[in-house]
Write a protein that holds these residues in place. Structure first.
Motif, PDB file in Angstrom:
ATOM      1  N   MET A   1       3.992 -10.657 -12.646  1.00 22.92           N
ATOM      2  CA  MET A   1       2.874 -10.880 -12.990  1.00 22.92           C
ATOM      3  C   MET A   1       2.958 -11.634 -14.545  1.00 22.92           C
ATOM      4  O   MET A   1       1.982 -12.157 -14.971  1.00 22.92           O
ATOM      5  N   SER A   2       4.024 -11.241 -15.380  1.00 25.80           N
ATOM      6  CA  SER A   2       3.976 -11.955 -16.861  1.00 25.80           C
ATOM      7  C   SER A   2       4.006 -13.332 -16.721  1.00 25.80           C
ATOM      8  O   SER A   2       3.439 -14.014 -17.606  1.00 25.80           O
ATOM      9  N   PHE A   3       4.577 -14.018 -15.352  1.00 27.39           N
ATOM     10  CA  PHE A   3       4.681 -15.603 -15.487  1.00 27.39           C
ATOM     11  C   PHE A   3       3.228 -16.165 -15.271  1.00 27.39           C
ATOM     12  O   PHE A   3       2.942 -17.073 -15.784  1.00 27.39           O
ATOM     13  N   ALA A   4       2.453 -15.297 -14.307  1.00 32.89           N
ATOM     14  CA  ALA A   4       1.058 -15.530 -14.374  1.00 32.89           C
ATOM     15  C   ALA A   4       0.221 -15.445 -15.553  1.00 32.89           C
ATOM     16  O   ALA A   4      -0.508 -16.563 -15.891  1.00 32.89           O
ATOM     17  N   ILE A   5       0.651 -14.653 -16.414  1.00 31.90           N
ATOM     18  CA  ILE A   5       0.031 -14.474 -17.809  1.00 31.90           C
ATOM     19  C   ILE A   5       0.247 -15.728 -18.487  1.00 31.90           C
ATOM     20  O   ILE A   5      -0.701 -16.328 -19.072  1.00 31.90           O
ATOM     21  N   GLY A   6       1.302 -16.154 -18.479  1.00 31.43           N
ATOM     22  CA  GLY A   6       1.807 -17.282 -19.148  1.00 31.43           C
ATOM     23  C   GLY A   6       1.327 -18.643 -18.803  1.00 31.43           C
ATOM     24  O   GLY A   6       0.654 -19.508 -19.277  1.00 31.43           O
ATOM     25  N   PHE A   7       1.045 -18.571 -17.240  1.00 28.72           N
ATOM     26  CA  PHE A   7       0.315 -19.653 -16.737  1.00 28.72           C
ATOM     27  C   PHE A   7      -1.227 -19.673 -17.213  1.00 28.72           C
ATOM     28  O   PHE A   7      -1.662 -20.690 -17.626  1.00 28.72           O
ATOM     29  N   ILE A   8      -1.695 -18.742 -17.232  1.00 29.97           N
ATOM     30  CA  ILE A   8      -3.241 -18.365 -17.570  1.00 29.97           C
ATOM     31  C   ILE A   8      -3.276 -18.866 -18.973  1.00 29.97           C
ATOM     32  O   ILE A   8      -4.275 -19.714 -19.258  1.00 29.97           O
ATOM     33  N   ALA A   9      -2.422 -18.392 -19.893  1.00 38.70           N
ATOM     34  CA  ALA A   9      -2.511 -18.719 -21.152  1.00 38.70           C
ATOM     35  C   ALA A   9      -2.451 -20.503 -21.322  1.00 38.70           C
ATOM     36  O   ALA A   9      -3.134 -21.049 -22.375  1.00 38.70           O
ATOM     37  N   ALA A  10      -1.663 -21.049 -20.463  1.00 37.41           N
ATOM     38  CA  ALA A  10      -1.453 -22.443 -20.518  1.00 37.41           C
ATOM     39  C   ALA A  10      -2.710 -23.299 -20.147  1.00 37.41           C
ATOM     40  O   ALA A  10      -2.816 -24.208 -20.873  1.00 37.41           O
ATOM     41  N   ILE A  11      -3.207 -22.671 -18.930  1.00 43.04           N
ATOM     42  CA  ILE A  11      -4.551 -23.105 -18.840  1.00 43.04           C
ATOM     43  C   ILE A  11      -5.668 -22.995 -19.877  1.00 43.04           C
ATOM     44  O   ILE A  11      -6.351 -23.944 -20.058  1.00 43.04           O
ATOM     45  N   VAL A  12      -5.652 -22.042 -20.683  1.00 46.87           N
ATOM     46  CA  VAL A  12      -6.566 -21.835 -21.774  1.00 46.87           C
ATOM     47  C   VAL A  12      -6.153 -22.968 -22.818  1.00 46.87           C
ATOM     48  O   VAL A  12      -7.154 -23.530 -23.249  1.00 46.87           O
ATOM     49  N   PHE A  13      -4.967 -22.922 -23.001  1.00 45.09           N
ATOM     50  CA  PHE A  13      -4.438 -24.138 -24.012  1.00 45.09           C
ATOM     51  C   PHE A  13      -5.100 -25.552 -23.256  1.00 45.09           C
ATOM     52  O   PHE A  13      -5.610 -26.247 -24.283  1.00 45.09           O
ATOM     53  N   ALA A  14      -4.718 -25.873 -22.206  1.00 41.03           N
ATOM     54  CA  ALA A  14      -5.462 -27.206 -21.819  1.00 41.03           C
ATOM     55  C   ALA A  14      -6.761 -27.210 -21.910  1.00 41.03           C
ATOM     56  O   ALA A  14      -7.417 -28.556 -21.886  1.00 41.03           O
ATOM     57  N   LEU A  15      -7.646 -26.175 -21.919  1.00 38.22           N
ATOM     58  CA  LEU A  15      -9.084 -26.308 -22.082  1.00 38.22           C
ATOM     59  C   LEU A  15      -9.463 -26.183 -23.524  1.00 38.22           C
ATOM     60  O   LEU A  15     -10.275 -27.068 -23.959  1.00 38.22           O
TER      61      LEU A  15
END
Length: 168
Positions: A1-15
């Motif tokens: 699940m921690s990997f998913a959190i990192g990916f979600i944070a990256a999506i936030v960055f991309a926005l």
């Protein structure tokens, strides 16, 4: 699940990153685009850590950070490739022309000087180069930056790159 959190944070960055760039242009902020990217990365990374700590019982920071870092680096590399690319500016101007062609002399005589004048303004505004009459000279900060860039080029094994090759 921690990997998913990192990916979600990256999506936030991309926005967040393009919004910061648009806001900076709209309000004529004098903040360099790379600084805006760093601000976006810090904010979105902090958001990801907070979400991870609050929602994942066994949150693994480094798992999240590795995915976040990988995605953000990809974004930054892509941003850097298209941000001030002289080659892409020339290509885009050709695509926008009727017939999608232009004589080389027109590109060299009209477009290239404009592109390099813009680059020169960036150097002057950044305090790296000073203009006296029609001549330019590096400032102490410019000489220090050139020294660091020369050192990095040697470290990375970057040799003759054509247009941007400078004598060390």
């Amino acid at each position: 699940m921690s990997f998913a959190i990192g990916f979600i944070a990256a999506i936030v960055f991309a926005l967040v990153a393009p919004v910061l760039q648009l806001v900076a242009r709209a309000f004529a902020w004098s903040i360099a685009p790379v600084i805006l990217l760093a601000i976006g990365a810090i904010v979105s990374h902090g958001f990801g850590i907070a979400v991870g700590i609050l929602t994942v019982p066994q949150f693994q920071y480094w798992d999240a950070a590795s995915i976040f870092g990988f995605c953000v680096m990809g974004y930054v590399f892509a941003f850097g490739a298209v941000y001030k690319s002289v080659s892409l500016d020339i290509l885009l101007s050709l695509v926008d022309r009727p017939g999608r062609t232009a004589p080389l002399s027109e590109v060299v005589d009209r477009q290239v000087p404009h592109l390099f004048q813009g680059r020169t303004r960036i150097l002057v505004d950044g305090g790296l180069v000073a203009q006296t009459d029609s001549r330019f000279a590096p400032t102490p900060a410019g000489r220090e930056m050139a020294s660091r860039i020369g050192w990095l080029r040697r470290i990375f094994g970057i040799g003759d790159t054509g247009l941007y090759d400078f004598v060390d």
